[in-house]
Design a protein around this motif. Structure first.
Motif, PDB file in Angstrom:
ATOM      1  N   ASP A 114     -93.153 -44.892 -31.766  1.00  0.00           N
ATOM      2  CA  ASP A 114     -94.445 -45.399 -31.293  1.00  0.00           C
ATOM      3  C   ASP A 114     -95.345 -45.839 -32.438  1.00  0.00           C
ATOM      4  OD1 ASP A 114     -93.941 -45.006 -28.555  1.00  0.00           O
ATOM      5  OD2 ASP A 114     -94.479 -42.906 -28.704  1.00  0.00           O
ATOM      6  N   ASN A 117     -94.330 -49.270 -33.466  1.00  0.00           N
ATOM      7  CA  ASN A 117     -94.621 -50.219 -32.391  1.00  0.00           C
ATOM      8  C   ASN A 117     -96.112 -50.472 -32.248  1.00  0.00           C
ATOM      9  OD1 ASN A 117     -91.907 -50.429 -31.861  1.00  0.00           O
ATOM     10  ND2 ASN A 117     -91.927 -49.036 -30.116  1.00  0.00           N
ATOM     11  N   VAL A 120     -97.099 -52.812 -34.998  1.00  0.00           N
ATOM     12  CA  VAL A 120     -96.627 -54.163 -34.694  1.00  0.00           C
ATOM     13  C   VAL A 120     -97.526 -54.821 -33.655  1.00  0.00           C
ATOM     14  CG1 VAL A 120     -94.765 -55.457 -33.574  1.00  0.00           C
ATOM     15  CG2 VAL A 120     -94.234 -53.816 -35.374  1.00  0.00           C
ATOM     16  N   TYR A 133    -100.566 -52.440 -23.427  1.00  0.00           N
ATOM     17  CA  TYR A 133     -99.652 -51.497 -24.067  1.00  0.00           C
ATOM     18  C   TYR A 133    -100.253 -50.748 -25.255  1.00  0.00           C
ATOM     19  CZ  TYR A 133     -96.195 -53.986 -21.264  1.00  0.00           C
ATOM     20  OH  TYR A 133     -95.518 -54.539 -20.218  1.00  0.00           O
ATOM     21  N   SER A 144     -93.067 -45.720 -26.056  1.00  0.00           N
ATOM     22  CA  SER A 144     -92.391 -47.000 -26.231  1.00  0.00           C
ATOM     23  C   SER A 144     -91.091 -46.788 -26.989  1.00  0.00           C
ATOM     24  CB  SER A 144     -93.289 -47.974 -26.997  1.00  0.00           C
ATOM     25  OG  SER A 144     -93.530 -47.482 -28.320  1.00  0.00           O
ATOM     26  N   PHE A 146     -87.965 -49.021 -29.508  1.00  0.00           N
ATOM     27  CA  PHE A 146     -87.679 -50.184 -30.356  1.00  0.00           C
ATOM     28  C   PHE A 146     -86.192 -50.483 -30.240  1.00  0.00           C
ATOM     29  CE2 PHE A 146     -86.994 -51.991 -34.755  1.00  0.00           C
ATOM     30  CZ  PHE A 146     -87.690 -53.164 -34.521  1.00  0.00           C
ATOM     31  N   CYS A 189     -91.908 -43.437 -21.276  1.00  0.00           N
ATOM     32  CA  CYS A 189     -91.611 -44.723 -21.912  1.00  0.00           C
ATOM     33  C   CYS A 189     -91.811 -45.854 -20.909  1.00  0.00           C
ATOM     34  CB  CYS A 189     -90.184 -44.751 -22.449  1.00  0.00           C
ATOM     35  SG  CYS A 189     -89.804 -46.244 -23.392  1.00  0.00           S
ATOM     36  N   ILE A 193     -89.903 -52.997 -27.509  1.00  0.00           N
ATOM     37  CA  ILE A 193     -89.965 -54.150 -28.398  1.00  0.00           C
ATOM     38  C   ILE A 193     -88.527 -54.477 -28.764  1.00  0.00           C
ATOM     39  CG2 ILE A 193     -90.700 -55.014 -30.650  1.00  0.00           C
ATOM     40  CD1 ILE A 193     -93.240 -53.435 -30.369  1.00  0.00           C
ATOM     41  N   VAL A 212     -91.870 -58.437 -26.339  1.00  0.00           N
ATOM     42  CA  VAL A 212     -92.336 -57.265 -25.603  1.00  0.00           C
ATOM     43  C   VAL A 212     -91.719 -57.311 -24.210  1.00  0.00           C
ATOM     44  CG1 VAL A 212     -94.355 -56.079 -24.682  1.00  0.00           C
ATOM     45  CG2 VAL A 212     -94.487 -57.220 -26.906  1.00  0.00           C
ATOM     46  N   SER A 263     -89.481 -57.192 -38.504  1.00  0.00           N
ATOM     47  CA  SER A 263     -88.643 -56.007 -38.708  1.00  0.00           C
ATOM     48  C   SER A 263     -88.809 -55.460 -40.111  1.00  0.00           C
ATOM     49  CB  SER A 263     -87.166 -56.324 -38.442  1.00  0.00           C
ATOM     50  OG  SER A 263     -86.613 -57.138 -39.462  1.00  0.00           O
ATOM     51  N   ARG A 266     -92.098 -53.691 -40.481  1.00  0.00           N
ATOM     52  CA  ARG A 266     -92.209 -52.463 -39.706  1.00  0.00           C
ATOM     53  C   ARG A 266     -91.719 -51.234 -40.465  1.00  0.00           C
ATOM     54  NH1 ARG A 266     -89.653 -49.355 -36.012  1.00  0.00           N
ATOM     55  NH2 ARG A 266     -90.738 -48.912 -34.054  1.00  0.00           N
TER      56      ARG A 266
END
Length: 447
Positions: A114, A117, A120, A133, A144, A146, A189, A193, A212, A263, A266
């Motif tokens: 999370d 995410n 992001v 979200y 969430s 990934f 959840c 992503i 998303v 990516s 992140r």
């Protein structure tokens, strides 16, 4: 230099604000008064439920208490959404949470994936994404996942990604399979992503995009939850099938072809988070080792009187301290000179921290004897999680490759020798190389 702080908090070689000291002290108090006592309650509630993905009541109670104390979203570097701490400021807090890694991060809304995410969505999400979200994630109301890793390819090289995202009017149509989508089995959840390939003919690092996707979108099927060394983690590591999943163009993050850049963006701070939590695990394992060694008598002597056990304890302290300092150096460099300049340090800690913690946990298991491999102590599960971490965010070998290439480049440049560029195979296992500056600028996001 200050005296070494309790529970593995770092030696203050770096300037730390009074605000961060207060967070640290408050977090330590929260751990002692609420988190550690909740561990047995958590295990009981999970056992009674009969569901490995049950959301026990105690977790929600811890979340409410952490929020009441202001220990909430500590990871978030943007003052609009969180306390705005730098990597260096957040690192020791993540370490403290690592001492109860299955409870404390979620209790404070600082749990991966999370955290990554949310950053992001903060950096690249639309106003609608933030409303639908990001805000519920920041409130701890939803979770969430990934979805990047795939079963059919070596996903440490992100250019291998095969899930197709084909444009069809105002939508993209997604087809493919993901696995190890951590958190996808969590009861709360609600959103994924997803990384996939939008243009196979583009340059290697412009082929991928991120989108998303609601977890209940038509065509999204949770195939199974994958065990890790026999443990079925509560948040789950799902294999997910995407069959003709239609995603509006408006749900593409940043733009088509930007998936690889996102990516990479992140992973930098996420590795700091992972490594500091691993150091927290090592600190707790060392505590357990010392306690057990003092309690157990073998052949008329306490285990702690044995030279080899004292060797293990001393080596553990040395290895924890040097790994912590390397991690703090990486965090400081990310804050001051940017992730690209810190890429060797980021890669180094991702190799060093899990390996160090694994060694200490393994020795703690040995000191505990048969009990060490059971669930009566947290060591067996900690070992499984740390061993998995040597693969998550890229295997050790990919990080070592990155370090070696940088060292060879320095040598060749200094020797005025011809240099052959490395093959461009950056992926989720490679250190972040996007941008620089303070945490929260468009460079890196969490894990």
């Amino acid at each position: 230099m200050t005296a070494r702080l309790p529970r593995g908090a770092f030696v203050d070689l770096f300037t730390v604000s009074d605000r961060v000291r207060r967070y640290r002290d408050d977090l330590l108090e929260f751990m002692d008064e609420h988190v550690y006592p909740a561990e047995a309650v958590y295990e009981r509630q999970m056992s009674e439920s009969g569901d490995p993905h049950h959301q026990p009541r105690i977790v929600e109670e811890l979340k409410a208490e952490a929020r009441r104390r202001g220990l909430w979203n500590l990871f978030h570097p943007h003052p609009e959404w969180g306390p705005g701490l730098t990597n260096l400021e957040y690192a020791p807090l993540a370490e403290i949470m690592g001492r109860s890694a299955h409870l404390a991060p979620e209790a404070t809304n600082c749990a991966a994936p999370d955290t990554g995410n949310m950053e992001v969505l903060t950096l690249f999400g639309s106003d609608e994404h933030k409303r639908k979200y990001l805000r519920p994630l920041l409130d701890g109301a939803i979770r969430s996942a990934f979805a990047m890793t795939e079963p059919g390819v070596a996903s440490s090289d992100a250019t291998n990604i095969e899930l197709r995202m084909e444009r069809d009017g105002d939508h993209y149509v997604l087809n493919g399979r993901k696995w190890f989508a951590s958190n996808a089995m969590h009861k709360n959840c609600r959103v994924l992503i997803v990384m996939g390939k939008t243009d196979p003919d583009a340059a290697p690092h412009r082929q991928q995009s991120m989108m998303v996707v609601p977890i209940d979108a038509p065509g999204v099927t949770i195939v199974r939850s994958l065990p890790v060394f026999g443990y079925m983690d509560r948040e789950g590591h799902a294999e997910i099938l995407f069959e003709d999943v239609r995603v509006p163009v408006s749900d593409v993050l940043k733009g088509e072809g930007e998936g690889f850049a996102i990516s990479q963006a992140r992973l930098g701070p996420g590795r700091i988070h992972h490594c500091m939590r691993a150091i927290g695990v090592a600190e707790r394992a060392l505590d357990l080792m010392c306690r057990r060694a003092d309690e157990r008598v073998v052949f008329g002597h306490r285990l702690s009187d044995s030279a080899n056990i004292r060797d293990w304890i001393a080596e553990a302290r040395i290895e924890i301290e040097r790994t912590r300092l390397l991690t703090l150096k990486a965090a400081w460099m990310m804050d001051t000179v940017g992730n690209k300049a810190a890429r060797v340090e980021i890669a180094a800690i991702k190799v060093a921290a899990p390996g160090m913690a694994l060694k200490i946990v393994d020795r703690a298991i040995q000191v505990h004897g048969g009990g060490g491999v059971t669930d009566d102590f947290p060591l067996a599960n900690a070992w499984a999680q740390l061993r998995t971490l040597r693969l998550a965010d890229g295997p050790d070998e990919v990080h070592k490759r990155a370090i070696a290439l940088q060292e060879l480049r320095k040598h060749r440049d200094s020797a005025d020798a011809p240099w052959v560029p490395e093959v461009p195979v950056d992926g989720p296992g490679r250190p972040a190389v996007v941008g620089g500056g303070r945490r929260g600028e468009r460079k890196t996001a969490g894990a």
